[in-house]
Design an enzyme around this catalytic site. Sequence first.
Site, PDB file in Angstrom:
ATOM      1  N   TRP A   1       0.843  -1.209   0.000  1.00 35.21           N
ATOM      2  CA  TRP A   1       0.000   0.000   0.000  1.00 35.21           C
ATOM      3  C   TRP A   1       0.868   1.244   0.000  1.00 35.21           C
ATOM      4  CZ3 TRP A   1      -4.396  -1.082  -1.824  1.00 35.21           C
ATOM      5  CH2 TRP A   1      -5.080  -2.245  -1.463  1.00 35.21           C
TER       6      TRP A   1
ATOM      7  N   LYS B 173     -12.145  -1.730   7.233  1.00 37.52           N
ATOM      8  CA  LYS B 173     -11.360  -2.583   8.127  1.00 37.52           C
ATOM      9  C   LYS B 173     -11.675  -2.402   9.603  1.00 37.52           C
ATOM     10  CE  LYS B 173      -8.281  -3.124   4.406  1.00 37.52           C
ATOM     11  NZ  LYS B 173      -7.549  -2.248   3.531  1.00 37.52           N
TER      12      LYS B 173
ATOM     13  N   ASP C 237      -1.551   6.777   6.516  1.00 36.62           N
ATOM     14  CA  ASP C 237      -2.609   5.873   6.062  1.00 36.62           C
ATOM     15  C   ASP C 237      -2.882   4.921   7.227  1.00 36.62           C
ATOM     16  OD1 ASP C 237      -4.120   3.816   5.021  1.00 36.62           O
ATOM     17  OD2 ASP C 237      -2.808   3.372   3.322  1.00 36.62           O
TER      18      ASP C 237
HETATM   19  C1  LIG Z   1      -7.010  -1.807   2.365  1.00 34.32           C
HETATM   20  C2  LIG Z   1      -5.972  -0.778   2.409  1.00 34.32           C
HETATM   21  C3  LIG Z   1      -5.898   0.256   1.459  1.00 34.32           C
HETATM   22  C4  LIG Z   1      -6.815   0.341   0.261  1.00 34.32           C
HETATM   23  O1  LIG Z   1      -8.058   0.776   0.617  1.00 34.32           O
HETATM   24  P1  LIG Z   1      -9.199   1.012  -0.493  1.00 34.32           P
HETATM   25  O2  LIG Z   1     -10.269   1.646   0.325  1.00 34.32           O
HETATM   26  O3  LIG Z   1      -9.561  -0.331  -1.043  1.00 34.32           O
HETATM   27  O4  LIG Z   1      -8.654   1.905  -1.532  1.00 34.32           O
HETATM   28  C5  LIG Z   1      -4.919   1.211   1.634  1.00 34.32           C
HETATM   29  N1  LIG Z   1      -4.051   1.167   2.650  1.00 34.32           N
HETATM   30  C6  LIG Z   1      -4.090   0.172   3.576  1.00 34.32           C
HETATM   31  C7  LIG Z   1      -3.113   0.187   4.691  1.00 34.32           C
HETATM   32  C8  LIG Z   1      -5.048  -0.821   3.474  1.00 34.32           C
HETATM   33  O5  LIG Z   1      -5.086  -1.799   4.388  1.00 34.32           O
END
Ligand SMILES: *Cc1c(COP(=O)(O)O)cnc(C)c1O
Length: 356
Positions: free
Chosen positions: A99, A190, A166
């Site tokens: 990511w 999540k 993030d």
């Molecule tokens: C799942 C995830 C993403 C991507 O998220 P989307 O909403 O599908 O774009 C980005 N960063 C991390 C750390 C993730 O776990």
Amino acid sequence: MKKHNFSAGPCILSPYTIQNTAEGILDLNQSGLSVMEISHRSKDFMAIMDETQQLFKELLDIPSGYSVLFLGGGASLQFCMVPYNLLKTKAAYLDTGAWANKAVKEAKLFGEVDVVASSKDSTYSYIPKDYKVPADADYFHITTNNTIYGTEIKEDSDCAINLVADMSSDIFSRPLNVSKYAMIYGGAQKNLAPAGVTFVIVKDEILGKMDRAIPTMLDYRTHIDKGSMFNTPPCVSIYAAMHTLRWYKQLGGVEAMYKMNLEKAAVLYNEIDRNPVFMSGIENEEDRSIMNVTFVMTEEHKDKEADFLALATERGMSGLKGHRSVGGFRASIYNAMPISSVDALVDAMKAFEKSI
Ligand SMILES: *Cc1c(COP(=O)(O)O)cnc(C)c1O
């Protein structure tokens, strides 16, 4: 039978969230209408938006001067929105996984990117510690929890420049010092809600400093000005998020979640360390994620992965297969995962050890 859901994302949500969201989908507040079929500008939905924003601020103790936004496009759109709004000449990134790498790729479209450190050389099995953040970068971007590899940065560190994080897969898992960050963002799927909404916590004063023109929808200021109502927000996901946050509050907030998360992670890591069939792939114990627990089979049992997955599946477990880039297993034990499911996994690991 309800399954033990170890899926990495979208993932387990609490029965409280699912039950209450389902009720609002059938009939919102005895209005005779579904939350899916009312205007986002109606009194009922405005109250949902307000409460969700309020609960974010309250549970994460967000200081004044920050805005909380609910946008579309997933965390992945933030990979481009962040540099669009903040990168003038140079940005610094910490490469801790796939990511983080995707975020780097987007930033390169907007200027120079200094990847200060990377653990790519060992399949991202640790968090690099030895690096310097350039003082002349516009911001430093980190990924606090590496969902695929099972590593996590668990402390809010000081950073001399704007720190952007993030936190898609560990938001609300522990208390946060938001004031150390210029921006925190993540996809909801999540620890918060079904997919469809992205949260952004942004310090207002960092915005409005770019020379480039920013498309209206990609400019954070548009959404701050309109209270995340510039266009139609993902109403049902926001409604579900509100219930998740009410549930966190009832349980004692992020401190209580953190305590439970530490306990669940300890139970599982202890078994991984004890059981001669399994081992953790994470080099340093302090880097082990409390949200995504990755593990593999020891060398002599490598050929038995499918057998263990079959046993776990038979015992009602779902979503345990590791990401294709890592292999092995990944047990995602997000906030909504009860310790009884972690215990069930540990029992399955013990039973497997006995069976071979
Ligand atoms: C799942 C995830 C993403 C991507 O998220 P989307 O909403 O599908 O774009 C980005 N960063 C991390 C750390 C993730 O776990």
